[in-house]
Motif scaffolding. Structure first.
Motif, mmCIF file in Angstrom:
data_model
loop_
_atom_site.group_PDB
_atom_site.id
_atom_site.type_symbol
_atom_site.label_atom_id
_atom_site.label_comp_id
_atom_site.label_asym_id
_atom_site.label_seq_id
_atom_site.Cartn_x
_atom_site.Cartn_y
_atom_site.Cartn_z
ATOM 1 N N LEU A 121 0.853 -1.184 0.000
ATOM 2 C CA LEU A 121 0.000 0.000 0.000
ATOM 3 C C LEU A 121 0.892 1.238 0.000
ATOM 4 N N VAL A 122 0.553 2.225 -0.847
ATOM 5 C CA VAL A 122 1.243 3.514 -0.823
ATOM 6 C C VAL A 122 0.195 4.613 -0.842
ATOM 7 N N SER A 123 0.572 5.768 -0.319
ATOM 8 C CA SER A 123 -0.286 6.942 -0.349
ATOM 9 C C SER A 123 0.579 8.148 -0.680
ATOM 10 N N PHE A 124 0.199 8.876 -1.719
ATOM 11 C CA PHE A 124 1.066 9.932 -2.232
ATOM 12 C C PHE A 124 0.634 11.333 -1.830
ATOM 13 N N THR B 225 -5.649 10.352 -2.303
ATOM 14 C CA THR B 225 -4.256 10.166 -2.698
ATOM 15 C C THR B 225 -4.079 10.554 -4.156
ATOM 16 N N ARG B 226 -2.945 11.125 -4.454
ATOM 17 C CA ARG B 226 -2.599 11.455 -5.831
ATOM 18 C C ARG B 226 -2.105 10.202 -6.551
ATOM 19 N N GLY C 163 -7.068 -0.629 -8.694
ATOM 20 C CA GLY C 163 -7.235 0.811 -8.631
ATOM 21 C C GLY C 163 -6.995 1.338 -7.231
ATOM 22 N N VAL C 164 -7.728 2.380 -6.860
ATOM 23 C CA VAL C 164 -7.563 2.988 -5.543
ATOM 24 C C VAL C 164 -8.361 2.202 -4.506
#
Length: 257
Positions: free
Chosen positions: A26-29, A40-41, A87-88
């Motif tokens: 998991l990442v969050s930009f 998140t972008r 996706g998100v």
């Protein structure tokens, strides 16, 4: 044996760029938060990268001037080598916190809660967006290059960080080291950050990828927009805009070992 730096064309006015891999379940930009929704972008915010590097260097939130200077010096281009399979992902977080509940900060200090009795009657509910199973390649440089910290200082910090690193939010722990000497070049020489991305081989069969770079750091591309992703590290607030380009770029294949 690890990769050596790649170079763009003979005689080109090239600049040295550091290559960083952001890979995690998991990442969050970072993005604009609306009420209890944390969006998140698609690409890392400039403030997020500054915070990540500052954490590796051991900077504190109180080191506002150093974090601000680090952010101001950053020139970043990013590409998505793996988009994720669904996706998100939106996480629904609910917690009932009492006045005597305590938690631990990243520095091991006990953190308590304030407020009156009515403050703790209702549960906290919020939504946070993440990109699952994602790999993003960053090409970045610092201007001026000779000022401390240098790109070499960043490499040393990322390979032996002062504190644990996370990609955007604390649950987003990297699944691989951010500096991958065996899987690609550490440094790339190119005229722009956007051009630097085109010199980093992909690890799979990807022929092209979505990418983003500052407006004057590559071709005009498919889409140019203004974004707000810079933080005032003294006030803690985001503000202002900068112009970026989003487009698809062709990728070189990885050399046979």
């Amino acid at each position: 044996m690890g990769w050596r730096g790649c170079r763009q064309g003979r005689g080109a006015m090239t600049k040295r760029h550091l290559i960083i891999r952001l890979e995690a379940p998991l990442v969050s930009f970072g993005g604009v938060a609306i009420d209890n929704y944390g969006f998140t972008r698609d690409f890392p915010a400039r403030s997020m990268v500054a915070g990540l590097l500052g954490n590796a260097l051991g900077l504190e939130r109180t080191d506002a001037d150093k974090l601000q200077r680090l952010q101001d010096r950053l020139v970043i281009a990013a590409r998505r080598d793996r988009e994720g399979y669904i996706g998100v992902l939106r996480d629904n977080q609910n917690a009932k916190l009492e006045g005597n509940d305590k938690g631990w900060t990243t520095r091991g200090s006990v953190e308590g809660r304030g407020g009156g009795a009515d403050t703790h009657k209702s549960p906290h509910r919020r939504f946070r967006d993440y990109h699952p199973d994602t790999l993003v390649i960053l090409a970045l440089r610092l201007e001026p290059a000779e000022e401390t910290p240098t790109l070499d200082d960043l490499v040393a910090a990322l390979e032996s960080p002062k504190r644990p690193l996370f990609i955007g939010r604390k649950p987003c722990l990297p699944s691989e080291p951010l500096i991958m000497r065996e899987k690609g070049p550490i440094f790339v020489h190119a005229a722009t950050a956007g051009a630097a991305l085109t010199l980093v081989p992909t690890l799979g069969d990807l022929k092209e990828a979505r990418a983003q770079w500052p407006y004057n750091e590559g071709p005009v591309g498919e889409r140019a927009v203004n974004i707000c992703d810079e933080r005032n590290w003294r006030s803690g607030l985001h503000g202002g805009t900068r112009r970026i380009v989003e487009s698809r770029i062709h990728l070189p294949a990885r050399e046979a070992s």
